[in-house]
Design a protein around this motif. Structure first.
Motif, PDB file in Angstrom:
ATOM      1  N   TYR A 107      17.164  18.064   2.818  1.00  0.00           N
ATOM      2  CA  TYR A 107      16.807  19.228   3.175  1.00  0.00           C
ATOM      3  C   TYR A 107      17.511  19.761   4.623  1.00  0.00           C
ATOM      4  O   TYR A 107      17.921  20.744   5.121  1.00  0.00           O
ATOM      5  CB  TYR A 107      15.338  19.417   3.428  1.00  0.00           C
ATOM      6  CG  TYR A 107      14.553  19.296   2.442  1.00  0.00           C
ATOM      7  CD1 TYR A 107      14.294  20.197   1.415  1.00  0.00           C
ATOM      8  CD2 TYR A 107      13.602  17.956   2.208  1.00  0.00           C
ATOM      9  CE1 TYR A 107      13.699  19.923   0.363  1.00  0.00           C
ATOM     10  CE2 TYR A 107      12.985  17.883   0.913  1.00  0.00           C
ATOM     11  CZ  TYR A 107      12.952  18.676   0.054  1.00  0.00           C
ATOM     12  OH  TYR A 107      12.251  18.522  -1.174  1.00  0.00           O
ATOM     13  N   PHE A 108      17.520  18.584   5.752  1.00  0.00           N
ATOM     14  CA  PHE A 108      18.132  18.843   6.875  1.00  0.00           C
ATOM     15  C   PHE A 108      19.430  18.064   7.170  1.00  0.00           C
ATOM     16  O   PHE A 108      19.789  17.249   6.550  1.00  0.00           O
ATOM     17  CB  PHE A 108      17.027  18.224   8.036  1.00  0.00           C
ATOM     18  CG  PHE A 108      15.844  18.937   7.992  1.00  0.00           C
ATOM     19  CD1 PHE A 108      15.579  20.046   8.687  1.00  0.00           C
ATOM     20  CD2 PHE A 108      14.799  18.314   7.099  1.00  0.00           C
ATOM     21  CE1 PHE A 108      14.440  20.592   8.451  1.00  0.00           C
ATOM     22  CE2 PHE A 108      13.360  18.844   7.187  1.00  0.00           C
ATOM     23  CZ  PHE A 108      13.142  20.011   7.931  1.00  0.00           C
ATOM     24  N   VAL A 109      20.277  18.828   8.007  1.00  0.00           N
ATOM     25  CA  VAL A 109      21.492  18.087   8.674  1.00  0.00           C
ATOM     26  C   VAL A 109      21.119  16.973   9.593  1.00  0.00           C
ATOM     27  O   VAL A 109      20.208  17.255  10.443  1.00  0.00           O
ATOM     28  CB  VAL A 109      22.398  19.215   9.248  1.00  0.00           C
ATOM     29  CG1 VAL A 109      23.812  18.429   9.950  1.00  0.00           C
ATOM     30  CG2 VAL A 109      22.874  20.270   8.395  1.00  0.00           C
ATOM     31  N   GLU A 110      21.356  15.863   9.336  1.00  0.00           N
ATOM     32  CA  GLU A 110      20.865  14.673   9.980  1.00  0.00           C
ATOM     33  C   GLU A 110      21.166  14.764  11.534  1.00  0.00           C
ATOM     34  O   GLU A 110      20.134  14.369  12.267  1.00  0.00           O
ATOM     35  CB  GLU A 110      21.563  13.405   9.391  1.00  0.00           C
ATOM     36  CG  GLU A 110      20.902  12.052  10.139  1.00  0.00           C
ATOM     37  CD  GLU A 110      21.219  10.986   9.451  1.00  0.00           C
ATOM     38  OE1 GLU A 110      20.787   9.703   9.797  1.00  0.00           O
ATOM     39  OE2 GLU A 110      22.189  11.090   8.414  1.00  0.00           O
ATOM     40  N   SER A 111      22.102  15.274  11.996  1.00  0.00           N
ATOM     41  CA  SER A 111      22.313  15.416  13.397  1.00  0.00           C
ATOM     42  C   SER A 111      21.327  16.446  14.150  1.00  0.00           C
ATOM     43  O   SER A 111      21.422  16.593  15.366  1.00  0.00           O
ATOM     44  CB  SER A 111      23.773  15.954  13.467  1.00  0.00           C
ATOM     45  OG  SER A 111      24.319  17.055  12.861  1.00  0.00           O
ATOM     46  N   ASP A 112      20.789  17.221  13.232  1.00  0.00           N
ATOM     47  CA  ASP A 112      19.613  18.229  13.818  1.00  0.00           C
ATOM     48  C   ASP A 112      18.566  17.635  14.385  1.00  0.00           C
ATOM     49  O   ASP A 112      17.560  18.070  14.937  1.00  0.00           O
ATOM     50  CB  ASP A 112      19.598  19.370  12.932  1.00  0.00           C
ATOM     51  CG  ASP A 112      20.592  20.440  12.787  1.00  0.00           C
ATOM     52  OD1 ASP A 112      21.628  20.304  13.677  1.00  0.00           O
ATOM     53  OD2 ASP A 112      20.730  21.048  11.743  1.00  0.00           O
ATOM     54  N   ILE A 113      18.398  16.404  13.654  1.00  0.00           N
ATOM     55  CA  ILE A 113      17.181  15.731  13.960  1.00  0.00           C
ATOM     56  C   ILE A 113      17.312  14.400  14.763  1.00  0.00           C
ATOM     57  O   ILE A 113      18.182  13.672  14.808  1.00  0.00           O
ATOM     58  CB  ILE A 113      16.547  15.249  12.755  1.00  0.00           C
ATOM     59  CG1 ILE A 113      16.377  16.289  11.591  1.00  0.00           C
ATOM     60  CG2 ILE A 113      15.214  14.677  12.815  1.00  0.00           C
ATOM     61  CD1 ILE A 113      15.517  17.514  12.121  1.00  0.00           C
ATOM     62  N   LEU A 114      16.517  14.393  16.041  1.00  0.00           N
ATOM     63  CA  LEU A 114      16.754  13.210  17.019  1.00  0.00           C
ATOM     64  C   LEU A 114      16.138  12.062  16.592  1.00  0.00           C
ATOM     65  O   LEU A 114      15.075  11.893  17.245  1.00  0.00           O
ATOM     66  CB  LEU A 114      16.578  13.664  18.120  1.00  0.00           C
ATOM     67  CG  LEU A 114      17.233  14.716  19.213  1.00  0.00           C
ATOM     68  CD1 LEU A 114      16.670  15.086  20.428  1.00  0.00           C
ATOM     69  CD2 LEU A 114      18.705  14.632  19.071  1.00  0.00           C
ATOM     70  N   THR A 115      16.540  11.276  15.515  1.00  0.00           N
ATOM     71  CA  THR A 115      15.688  10.327  14.881  1.00  0.00           C
ATOM     72  C   THR A 115      15.516   9.224  15.778  1.00  0.00           C
ATOM     73  O   THR A 115      14.643   8.311  15.714  1.00  0.00           O
ATOM     74  CB  THR A 115      16.599   9.489  13.839  1.00  0.00           C
ATOM     75  OG1 THR A 115      17.904   9.218  14.160  1.00  0.00           O
ATOM     76  CG2 THR A 115      16.783  10.692  12.655  1.00  0.00           C
ATOM     77  N   ASP A 116      16.236   8.900  16.953  1.00  0.00           N
ATOM     78  CA  ASP A 116      16.025   8.065  17.862  1.00  0.00           C
ATOM     79  C   ASP A 116      14.868   8.153  18.905  1.00  0.00           C
ATOM     80  O   ASP A 116      14.236   7.304  19.343  1.00  0.00           O
ATOM     81  CB  ASP A 116      17.274   7.653  18.668  1.00  0.00           C
ATOM     82  CG  ASP A 116      17.787   8.972  19.780  1.00  0.00           C
ATOM     83  OD1 ASP A 116      17.761  10.101  18.912  1.00  0.00           O
ATOM     84  OD2 ASP A 116      18.064   8.679  20.791  1.00  0.00           O
ATOM     85  N   LYS A 117      14.326   9.394  18.981  1.00  0.00           N
ATOM     86  CA  LYS A 117      13.390   9.914  19.693  1.00  0.00           C
ATOM     87  C   LYS A 117      12.132  10.176  18.883  1.00  0.00           C
ATOM     88  O   LYS A 117      11.035  10.467  19.384  1.00  0.00           O
ATOM     89  CB  LYS A 117      13.639  11.125  20.405  1.00  0.00           C
ATOM     90  CG  LYS A 117      14.808  10.699  21.420  1.00  0.00           C
ATOM     91  CD  LYS A 117      15.083  11.867  22.363  1.00  0.00           C
ATOM     92  CE  LYS A 117      16.295  11.427  23.455  1.00  0.00           C
ATOM     93  NZ  LYS A 117      17.523  10.813  22.717  1.00  0.00           N
ATOM     94  N   ALA A 118      12.230  10.182  17.451  1.00  0.00           N
ATOM     95  CA  ALA A 118      10.955  10.280  16.556  1.00  0.00           C
ATOM     96  C   ALA A 118      10.286   9.160  16.675  1.00  0.00           C
ATOM     97  O   ALA A 118      10.387   8.136  16.823  1.00  0.00           O
ATOM     98  CB  ALA A 118      11.673  10.667  15.094  1.00  0.00           C
ATOM     99  N   ARG A 119       8.884   9.653  16.865  1.00  0.00           N
ATOM    100  CA  ARG A 119       7.790   8.700  16.615  1.00  0.00           C
ATOM    101  C   ARG A 119       6.664   9.151  15.868  1.00  0.00           C
ATOM    102  O   ARG A 119       6.652  10.246  15.156  1.00  0.00           O
ATOM    103  CB  ARG A 119       6.963   8.631  17.991  1.00  0.00           C
ATOM    104  CG  ARG A 119       8.073   8.057  18.975  1.00  0.00           C
ATOM    105  CD  ARG A 119       8.249   6.572  18.843  1.00  0.00           C
ATOM    106  NE  ARG A 119       9.253   6.219  20.079  1.00  0.00           N
ATOM    107  CZ  ARG A 119      10.416   6.162  20.208  1.00  0.00           C
ATOM    108  NH1 ARG A 119      11.240   6.736  19.347  1.00  0.00           N
ATOM    109  NH2 ARG A 119      11.241   5.821  21.111  1.00  0.00           N
TER     110      ARG A 119
END
Length: 498
Positions: A140-152
């Motif tokens: 669904y999303f462009v991966e670079s739009d999501i800050l995965t390193d900060k997701a919790r």
């Protein structure tokens, strides 16, 4: 307990009475304190019988399991200011590369006047405190739009932190909320969107549905479980984002909370106050309770609260599904209405603004996983037998629904806030008046909130008959308690931003 602000029914937990010979049952509690707990104070809590699971860093308090026989001893400690049950709340909704341009503009963009806006929210982080993402979120999303390193993830009662569970979501609500902000990939098919007939875009294909702030970066913070959203987890999420802000003081950060529940706990207020004073802007959904009134944290004045409205020409002509891509006439608030489900402002509550929250086409795999792992249908037109399941999230990765709720008017305004912060990264609500817990008259808005309120277009009380999702007429009626300061137009909010 907080709830995701959906129109679905939330499950309630019930605790059976223990037999007389059983050991005392430990339950989750929020322990308040005037300032962050010291090591000595934590030792005293443990000695009094509290099993401390999470001590907050940026404000006073902790989440703990306490046996029923020890609550009084914990409450009696001199540094403890409150001890309240950690009762969950609910979430608030009802119902890129390889993608083609849409054959029109989503009405929810047009109706907030985004067409002449040059800002995209670039450089702004939006933390979405919600139900997390599904494992197939990259569909669904462009991966670079999501800050995965900060997701919790802060899971369940007591808010236990788990950095690897943010994309093992229990409900698609978190993805739908995030998509409102950053946009999402849409694979059109005859059965997508629910209700109506035909293709939602007019023809099959893969399209990109833009978000309100397509340049912003989203931080998924999972704080909700299938049974609801425990305040301990929400507070831990807010505390985490506050720490991010303090570590990056020049970074503009927004929190979106599309969830709510009755009352404001002392520890929750401390969490909100610490975040807002640090410069984090918090936006929250007013709730879907209509005349029953608003939920918290939205009703707390230093938080930007958002009610929901829609377009008067929704679902016309029915059953065609392409109405959402048609042009909205530039006639101001004459084209909008306030939804009947949108929570009204009651005494001691503060409704700031309203925005689009009716029938946004968003990713929403047709499941809702409850505590027992069962999959429950959520569409009106078909079952979910081919939909994603707990064991096979990719069985049908592209599923979408026309969603309603203050869950989506809130991130729409969070997106507008991101546009404002791109223009002025130093803007915040840190100058708000925080007052005291049980005195709403002592609360006051901050600078950013005052800009939103003063630039909103007032809406007079009224009534309108619109077409509902199944084609039947629906009369929506609202009074002055449903409008706040008025409808948010992005262009006006940006023009008022210094």
């Amino acid at each position: 307990m907080r709830r995701l602000l959906t129109m679905a029914t939330a499950l309630l937990l019930a605790t059976a009475g223990a037999p007389a010979f059983a050991a005392p049952t430990s339950s989750g509690y929020l322990i308040g304190s005037a300032s962050p707990l010291t090591a000595t104070q934590l030792d005293q809590l443990r000695a009094a019988g509290a099993q401390v699971k999470h001590a907050y860093v940026n404000f006073g308090g902790a989440a703990a399991a306490i046996p029923s026989t020890k609550v009084a001893a914990v409450r009696a400690l001199p540094f403890v200011t409150s001890v309240n049950a950690d009762t969950p709340r609910r979430l608030a909704a009802t119902g890129a590369p390889g993608a083609s341009a849409l054959p029109g503009t989503p009405y929810w963009h047009d109706i907030v006047d985004l067409e002449n806006v040059t800002q995209t929210g670039a450089g702004v982080w939006v933390a979405v405190l919600d139900s997390g993402f599904y494992p197939n979120w990259r569909d669904y999303f462009v991966e670079s739009d999501i800050l995965t390193d900060k997701a919790r993830a802060f899971s369940g009662v007591l808010g236990n932190e788990n950095t690897s569970q943010w994309d093992a979501g229990s409900d698609p609500h978190g993805m739908a909320t995030a998509a409102t902000i950053t946009g999402h990939r849409f694979v059109d098919d005859l059965n997508e969107g629910g209700w109506g007939t035909g293709y939602a875009t007019g023809s099959p294909g893969t399209y990109w549905v833009p978000g309100v702030a397509p340049g912003a970066k989203v931080i998924p913070v999972k704080v909700c479980e299938p049974i609801g959203c425990f305040p301990s987890a929400i507070n831990a999420g807010v505390d985490y984002v506050t720490s991010l802000k303090k570590a990056n003081p020049r970074q503009p950060i927004v929190i979106n909370e599309s969830l709510g529940g009755p009352g404001l706990d002392a520890v929750e207020k401390a969490a909100l106050d610490a975040a807002i004073k640090a410069g984090v802007v918090i936006v929250a959904s007013a709730g879907n309770e209509g005349d029953e009134g608003m939920g918290f944290p939205a009703a707390y004045e230093p938080v930007v609260s958002v009610g929901a409205g829609g377009w008067t020409r929704q679902w016309t002509p029915y059953p065609d599904k392409t109405w959402w891509l048609r042009d909205v006439p530039e006639t101001g608030v004459d084209e909008v209405y306030i939804a009947g489900f949108s929570s009204r402002q009651k005494t001691g509550q503060y409704l700031d603004v309203v925005s689009t929250g009716r029938y946004l086409l968003l990713p929403y795999p047709c499941v809702n996983l409850y505590k027992d792992g069962q999959v429950v249908s959520r569409t009106n037109v078909r079952t979910c037998s081919s939909k994603a399941t707990p064991d096979n999230a990719r069985s049908a990765p592209f599923q979408y629904l026309f969603m309603s709720g203050t869950s989506f008017s809130s991130p729409a305004v969070a997106g507008v806030v991101a546009l404002m912060l791109q223009k002025n990264p130093a803007l915040s609500n840190a100058d708000a008046t925080f007052g005291v817990l049980n005195d709403p008259a002592s609360w006051g808005p901050g600078a950013l909130e005052r800009i939103l309120e003063s630039s909103a277009t007032p809406i007079e009380p009224g009534s309108v008959t619109v077409t509902h999702r199944a084609g039947a007429p629906l009369t929506e009626t609202w009074g002055a308690d449903a409008t706040g300061h008025g409808w948010v137009f992005a262009h006006d909010a940006l023009a008022a931003t210094p």
